[in-house]
Write a protein that holds these residues in place. Sequence first.
Motif, mmCIF file in Angstrom:
data_model
loop_
_atom_site.group_PDB
_atom_site.id
_atom_site.type_symbol
_atom_site.label_atom_id
_atom_site.label_comp_id
_atom_site.label_asym_id
_atom_site.label_seq_id
_atom_site.Cartn_x
_atom_site.Cartn_y
_atom_site.Cartn_z
ATOM 1 N N GLU A 1 35.088 4.965 1.487
ATOM 2 C CA GLU A 1 33.645 4.737 1.594
ATOM 3 C C GLU A 1 32.904 5.404 0.440
ATOM 4 O O GLU A 1 32.013 4.806 -0.163
ATOM 5 C CB GLU A 1 33.135 5.293 2.929
ATOM 6 N N ILE A 2 33.301 6.636 0.131
ATOM 7 C CA ILE A 2 32.638 7.364 -0.953
ATOM 8 C C ILE A 2 32.903 6.684 -2.290
ATOM 9 O O ILE A 2 31.999 6.557 -3.129
ATOM 10 C CB ILE A 2 33.100 8.832 -0.983
ATOM 11 N N ALA A 3 34.120 6.219 -2.495
ATOM 12 C CA ALA A 3 34.447 5.529 -3.752
ATOM 13 C C ALA A 3 33.570 4.298 -3.940
ATOM 14 O O ALA A 3 33.044 4.051 -5.033
ATOM 15 C CB ALA A 3 35.920 5.137 -3.767
ATOM 16 N N ALA A 4 33.383 3.525 -2.873
ATOM 17 C CA ALA A 4 32.525 2.339 -2.952
ATOM 18 C C ALA A 4 31.067 2.731 -3.175
ATOM 19 O O ALA A 4 30.364 2.131 -4.001
ATOM 20 C CB ALA A 4 32.667 1.510 -1.676
ATOM 21 N N GLU A 5 30.619 3.774 -2.464
ATOM 22 C CA GLU A 5 29.238 4.237 -2.620
ATOM 23 C C GLU A 5 28.970 4.668 -4.064
ATOM 24 O O GLU A 5 27.913 4.362 -4.626
ATOM 25 C CB GLU A 5 28.977 5.421 -1.677
ATOM 26 N N GLN A 6 29.911 5.360 -4.660
ATOM 27 C CA GLN A 6 29.715 5.847 -6.030
ATOM 28 C C GLN A 6 29.681 4.702 -7.039
ATOM 29 O O GLN A 6 29.115 4.847 -8.123
ATOM 30 C CB GLN A 6 30.793 6.869 -6.386
ATOM 31 N N LEU A 7 30.274 3.575 -6.683
ATOM 32 C CA LEU A 7 30.223 2.393 -7.537
ATOM 33 C C LEU A 7 29.007 1.518 -7.238
ATOM 34 O O LEU A 7 28.731 0.557 -7.960
ATOM 35 C CB LEU A 7 31.504 1.567 -7.360
ATOM 36 N N GLY A 8 28.303 1.835 -6.151
ATOM 37 C CA GLY A 8 27.128 1.059 -5.782
ATOM 38 C C GLY A 8 27.442 -0.290 -5.176
ATOM 39 O O GLY A 8 26.638 -1.229 -5.287
ATOM 40 N N MET B 1 36.307 -13.403 -6.936
ATOM 41 C CA MET B 1 36.455 -12.347 -7.933
ATOM 42 C C MET B 1 35.766 -11.073 -7.423
ATOM 43 O O MET B 1 34.610 -11.121 -7.006
ATOM 44 C CB MET B 1 35.832 -12.784 -9.255
ATOM 45 N N PRO B 2 36.462 -9.937 -7.428
ATOM 46 C CA PRO B 2 35.862 -8.707 -6.893
ATOM 47 C C PRO B 2 34.730 -8.189 -7.776
ATOM 48 O O PRO B 2 34.772 -8.313 -9.006
ATOM 49 C CB PRO B 2 37.040 -7.727 -6.898
ATOM 50 N N ARG B 3 33.712 -7.610 -7.143
ATOM 51 C CA ARG B 3 32.616 -7.001 -7.909
ATOM 52 C C ARG B 3 33.076 -5.716 -8.569
ATOM 53 O O ARG B 3 32.568 -5.326 -9.627
ATOM 54 C CB ARG B 3 31.434 -6.697 -6.991
ATOM 55 N N ALA B 4 34.032 -5.024 -7.932
ATOM 56 C CA ALA B 4 34.529 -3.756 -8.465
ATOM 57 C C ALA B 4 36.038 -3.663 -8.230
ATOM 58 O O ALA B 4 36.554 -4.185 -7.237
ATOM 59 C CB ALA B 4 33.816 -2.587 -7.804
ATOM 60 N N ILE B 5 36.709 -3.016 -9.154
ATOM 61 C CA ILE B 5 38.148 -2.792 -9.032
ATOM 62 C C ILE B 5 38.363 -1.293 -8.972
ATOM 63 O O ILE B 5 37.949 -0.558 -9.881
ATOM 64 C CB ILE B 5 38.918 -3.390 -10.219
ATOM 65 N N VAL B 6 38.988 -0.835 -7.898
ATOM 66 C CA VAL B 6 39.218 0.597 -7.685
ATOM 67 C C VAL B 6 40.714 0.867 -7.805
ATOM 68 O O VAL B 6 41.523 0.258 -7.103
ATOM 69 C CB VAL B 6 38.698 1.045 -6.306
ATOM 70 N N PHE B 7 41.043 1.783 -8.687
ATOM 71 C CA PHE B 7 42.439 2.121 -8.933
ATOM 72 C C PHE B 7 42.775 3.502 -8.396
ATOM 73 O O PHE B 7 41.998 4.452 -8.556
ATOM 74 C CB PHE B 7 42.731 2.133 -10.439
ATOM 75 N N ASP B 8 43.947 3.612 -7.810
ATOM 76 C CA ASP B 8 44.587 4.909 -7.614
ATOM 77 C C ASP B 8 44.972 5.414 -9.001
ATOM 78 O O ASP B 8 45.073 4.633 -9.959
ATOM 79 C CB ASP B 8 45.821 4.713 -6.722
ATOM 80 N N CYS C 1 35.246 -4.653 -3.093
ATOM 81 C CA CYS C 1 36.223 -3.955 -3.928
ATOM 82 C C CYS C 1 37.631 -4.530 -3.798
ATOM 83 O O CYS C 1 38.073 -4.886 -2.693
ATOM 84 C CB CYS C 1 36.297 -2.479 -3.545
ATOM 85 N N LEU C 2 38.308 -4.572 -4.919
ATOM 86 C CA LEU C 2 39.760 -4.750 -4.944
ATOM 87 C C LEU C 2 40.341 -3.374 -5.197
ATOM 88 O O LEU C 2 39.982 -2.717 -6.181
ATOM 89 C CB LEU C 2 40.173 -5.706 -6.064
ATOM 90 N N PHE C 3 41.220 -2.908 -4.314
ATOM 91 C CA PHE C 3 41.802 -1.570 -4.418
ATOM 92 C C PHE C 3 43.288 -1.689 -4.696
ATOM 93 O O PHE C 3 44.012 -2.431 -4.021
ATOM 94 C CB PHE C 3 41.564 -0.786 -3.124
ATOM 95 N N ILE C 4 43.765 -0.929 -5.682
ATOM 96 C CA ILE C 4 45.170 -0.945 -6.084
ATOM 97 C C ILE C 4 45.743 0.453 -5.926
ATOM 98 O O ILE C 4 45.237 1.414 -6.521
ATOM 99 C CB ILE C 4 45.326 -1.387 -7.560
ATOM 100 N N GLY D 1 36.274 -3.778 -21.409
ATOM 101 C CA GLY D 1 35.733 -4.634 -22.460
ATOM 102 C C GLY D 1 35.158 -5.932 -21.934
ATOM 103 O O GLY D 1 34.266 -6.526 -22.554
ATOM 104 N N GLU D 2 35.666 -6.370 -20.783
ATOM 105 C CA GLU D 2 35.148 -7.582 -20.147
ATOM 106 C C GLU D 2 33.916 -7.300 -19.286
ATOM 107 O O GLU D 2 33.351 -8.212 -18.676
ATOM 108 C CB GLU D 2 36.232 -8.201 -19.255
ATOM 109 N N GLY D 3 33.539 -6.036 -19.198
ATOM 110 C CA GLY D 3 32.374 -5.665 -18.403
ATOM 111 C C GLY D 3 32.663 -5.479 -16.928
ATOM 112 O O GLY D 3 31.730 -5.473 -16.114
ATOM 113 N N ARG D 4 33.915 -5.319 -16.582
ATOM 114 C CA ARG D 4 34.278 -5.111 -15.174
ATOM 115 C C ARG D 4 33.782 -3.750 -14.686
ATOM 116 O O ARG D 4 33.763 -2.767 -15.425
ATOM 117 C CB ARG D 4 35.799 -5.148 -15.010
ATOM 118 N N ARG D 5 33.392 -3.698 -13.410
ATOM 119 C CA ARG D 5 32.985 -2.434 -12.796
ATOM 120 C C ARG D 5 34.254 -1.766 -12.273
ATOM 121 O O ARG D 5 34.930 -2.297 -11.383
ATOM 122 C CB ARG D 5 31.983 -2.690 -11.678
ATOM 123 N N LEU D 6 34.563 -0.581 -12.800
ATOM 124 C CA LEU D 6 35.827 0.087 -12.506
ATOM 125 C C LEU D 6 35.615 1.424 -11.806
ATOM 126 O O LEU D 6 34.736 2.207 -12.180
ATOM 127 C CB LEU D 6 36.610 0.332 -13.798
#
Length: 198
Positions: A150-157, A1-8, A163-166, A100-105
């Motif tokens: 890299e910056i997107a991941a850094e900003q999410l910590g 399960m990804p720690r963070a989900i990054v969306f376009d 990351c899962l990236f879509i 609502g599930e507490g996912r890091r987005l």
Amino acid sequence: MPRAIVFDLFGVIALQQTPEAKRRIEEIAGVASDALWDAYWALRKPYDAGQSSAEYWTAVADRLGVRFAPATIEALTGADLASWTNADPAMVSLIGELAGEGRRLGLLSNIIANLVPVFEERHGDWLAHFDARTYSCAIGVAKPDHRAFEIAAEQLGVAPADCLFIDDTEVNVVAARELGMRAEVFRSAGQVRALIAS
């Protein structure tokens, strides 16, 4: 399960330009549609990375061998902004569920500077679910540049590998994978749910 989900944003959560919106831009420009859209997309990367609207549309005119008057550039800018402000209700709903599930987005978008306040004013309610919003115009680089990811991941910590990236564009997905992200080309809200669960 990804720690963070990054969306376009555009083509994933926000909708692409409608034919009607594109025709409005064509009418204002007054040039052949094929040539216009070739120039529009070929010159978009600097615009996404912070170039001004006037500079962008002047470059488009130069490539087309025409001149846009200041009033035409203003009208083109307004029509262009309006063409990128709609969102997919199914994806908006999914974002709310994940928050609502507490996912890091995270959001990683190639977006022009003057569209940001327009889009955020219209969609601030669900954009507030994102822990980090990484905009190309603010960071000075656009996807598929590795630095954008890299910056997107850094900003999410988190690390890129967490990351899962879509994204709806294959070249951006490939670039994300090269950096170590799990990345997939967007198809539907249902597909995203299945990816997160796997």
